[in-house]
Write a protein that holds these residues in place. Structure first.
Motif, PDB file in Angstrom:
ATOM      1  N   UNK A  13      85.355  65.997   0.606  1.00 40.50           N
ATOM      2  CA  UNK A  13      85.846  65.276   1.780  1.00 40.50           C
ATOM      3  C   UNK A  13      85.110  63.948   1.989  1.00 40.50           C
ATOM      4  N   UNK A  14      83.824  63.903   1.723  1.00 41.21           N
ATOM      5  CA  UNK A  14      83.029  62.692   1.994  1.00 41.21           C
ATOM      6  C   UNK A  14      83.605  61.444   1.324  1.00 41.21           C
ATOM      7  N   UNK A  15      83.951  61.477   0.039  1.00 42.15           N
ATOM      8  CA  UNK A  15      84.506  60.259  -0.571  1.00 42.15           C
ATOM      9  C   UNK A  15      85.826  59.825   0.064  1.00 42.15           C
ATOM     10  N   UNK A  16      86.616  60.782   0.533  1.00 44.12           N
ATOM     11  CA  UNK A  16      87.874  60.421   1.189  1.00 44.12           C
ATOM     12  C   UNK A  16      87.606  59.677   2.495  1.00 44.12           C
ATOM     13  N   UNK A  17      86.701  60.216   3.312  1.00 40.78           N
ATOM     14  CA  UNK A  17      86.370  59.546   4.567  1.00 40.78           C
ATOM     15  C   UNK A  17      85.714  58.192   4.320  1.00 40.78           C
ATOM     16  N   UNK A  18      84.909  58.105   3.264  1.00 40.39           N
ATOM     17  CA  UNK A  18      84.245  56.834   2.951  1.00 40.39           C
ATOM     18  C   UNK A  18      85.270  55.749   2.617  1.00 40.39           C
ATOM     19  N   UNK A  19      86.397  56.129   2.057  1.00 37.18           N
ATOM     20  CA  UNK A  19      87.480  55.172   1.793  1.00 37.18           C
ATOM     21  C   UNK A  19      87.873  54.452   3.070  1.00 37.18           C
ATOM     22  N   UNK A  20      87.962  55.208   4.163  1.00 34.05           N
ATOM     23  CA  UNK A  20      88.317  54.619   5.455  1.00 34.05           C
ATOM     24  C   UNK A  20      87.211  53.682   5.933  1.00 34.05           C
ATOM     25  N   UNK A  21      85.953  54.103   5.782  1.00 35.88           N
ATOM     26  CA  UNK A  21      84.835  53.256   6.211  1.00 35.88           C
ATOM     27  C   UNK A  21      84.881  51.914   5.492  1.00 35.88           C
ATOM     28  N   UNK A  22      85.186  51.939   4.197  1.00 33.76           N
ATOM     29  CA  UNK A  22      85.283  50.682   3.437  1.00 33.76           C
ATOM     30  C   UNK A  22      86.449  49.848   3.941  1.00 33.76           C
ATOM     31  N   UNK A  23      87.601  50.476   4.164  1.00 37.46           N
ATOM     32  CA  UNK A  23      88.768  49.747   4.653  1.00 37.46           C
ATOM     33  C   UNK A  23      88.513  49.116   6.016  1.00 37.46           C
ATOM     34  N   UNK A  24      87.739  49.811   6.853  1.00 33.82           N
ATOM     35  CA  UNK A  24      87.426  49.286   8.185  1.00 33.82           C
ATOM     36  C   UNK A  24      86.333  48.221   8.149  1.00 33.82           C
ATOM     37  N   UNK A  25      85.714  48.042   6.987  1.00 40.24           N
ATOM     38  CA  UNK A  25      84.625  47.078   6.822  1.00 40.24           C
ATOM     39  C   UNK A  25      83.511  47.335   7.832  1.00 40.24           C
ATOM     40  N   UNK A  26      83.131  48.607   7.960  1.00 46.64           N
ATOM     41  CA  UNK A  26      82.077  48.975   8.894  1.00 46.64           C
ATOM     42  C   UNK A  26      80.740  48.385   8.454  1.00 46.64           C
ATOM     43  N   UNK A  27      79.898  47.984   9.388  1.00 47.94           N
ATOM     44  CA  UNK A  27      78.614  47.368   9.049  1.00 47.94           C
ATOM     45  C   UNK A  27      77.740  48.218   8.122  1.00 47.94           C
ATOM     46  N   UNK A  28      77.809  49.535   8.227  1.00 52.06           N
ATOM     47  CA  UNK A  28      76.987  50.387   7.382  1.00 52.06           C
ATOM     48  C   UNK A  28      77.323  50.200   5.900  1.00 52.06           C
ATOM     49  N   UNK A  29      78.572  49.881   5.603  1.00 50.47           N
ATOM     50  CA  UNK A  29      79.000  49.707   4.213  1.00 50.47           C
ATOM     51  C   UNK A  29      78.300  48.496   3.593  1.00 50.47           C
ATOM     52  N   UNK A  30      78.030  47.485   4.400  1.00 53.68           N
ATOM     53  CA  UNK A  30      77.320  46.295   3.914  1.00 53.68           C
ATOM     54  C   UNK A  30      75.809  46.519   3.875  1.00 53.68           C
ATOM     55  N   UNK A  31      75.314  47.370   4.761  1.00 53.07           N
ATOM     56  CA  UNK A  31      73.863  47.534   4.927  1.00 53.07           C
ATOM     57  C   UNK A  31      73.243  48.552   3.980  1.00 53.07           C
ATOM     58  N   UNK A  32      74.054  49.464   3.446  1.00 57.59           N
ATOM     59  CA  UNK A  32      73.500  50.587   2.684  1.00 57.59           C
ATOM     60  C   UNK A  32      74.158  50.737   1.319  1.00 57.59           C
ATOM     61  N   UNK A  33      73.499  51.453   0.451  1.00 58.22           N
ATOM     62  CA  UNK A  33      73.994  51.809  -0.868  1.00 58.22           C
ATOM     63  C   UNK A  33      75.086  52.874  -0.729  1.00 58.22           C
TER      64      UNK A  33
END
Length: 187
Positions: A13-33
């Protein structure tokens, strides 16, 4: 088959939800590995009552593979569902300790569809629609008579699907710098 998620579903499930985080351009995606975020998200899924805790997730399983997932909860829980994040972040060595989501997304008296995503290998097979069609029963079990969601204004295909299933735009909200239609459906 659509079913309540279990803690052991976290790895799929985690990679599926992470897809949404990337699409939303959430700040955590830029700040973390990415791998560190995925590890934290896998851990978060095992935490009951976190925004993406297994008890807030329903999955579409096909031959042992999680093909899609929905995350949602009664809107009244929004104020407490992110409290576990700091501990999860610290445990995984993240520098991003603040909650991932800071804007208010829900409206009073609704069951809120936080996220829906289908594994790209299963797209176009009706899984997203099946998950959406399961929402009224899920929301009713949690005592709600209205389902709410936020649809990115730039995602016309999703908006058309939601409208076809009976959702109507009720207002606009800004989430992570993007303009969304807040949509609701009475059940």
């Amino acid at each position: 088959m659509i079913r309540q998620a279990k803690p052991e579903d976290a790895a799929q499930v985690a990679p599926l939800l992470f897809t949404i985080w990337k699409d939303m351009e959430l700040p955590i995606v830029e700040a973390e590995n990415e791998e560190t975020i995925l590890k934290a998200l896998r851990d978060a899924i095992t935490v009951r009552d976190y925004r993406y805790g297994y008890n807030h997730l329903h999955v579409y399983e096909s031959e042992g593979v999680i093909a899609g997932v929905v995350a949602g909860y009664p809107g009244e829980k929004e104020g407490s569902i992110d409290k576990a994040w700091r501990g999860i972040a610290e445990q995984n060595g993240l520098i991003f300790l603040d909650p991932v989501f800071t804007e208010t997304e829900t409206f009073p008296g609704e069951w809120y569809l936080d996220s829906i995503v289908t594994d790209e290998r299963f797209r176009g097979k009706g899984i997203g629609t099946a998950l959406l069609n399961a929402l009224p029963d899920i929301a009713k079990r949690e005592g709600e008579a209205v389902i709410g969601l936020s649809c990115d204004k730039a995602n016309l295909k999703a908006k058309q699907l939601y409208e076809r299933l009976g959702f109507r735009a009720t207002s606009e909200v800004t989430l992570s710098g993007h303009l969304y239609d807040h949509m609701q459906k009475n059940i």
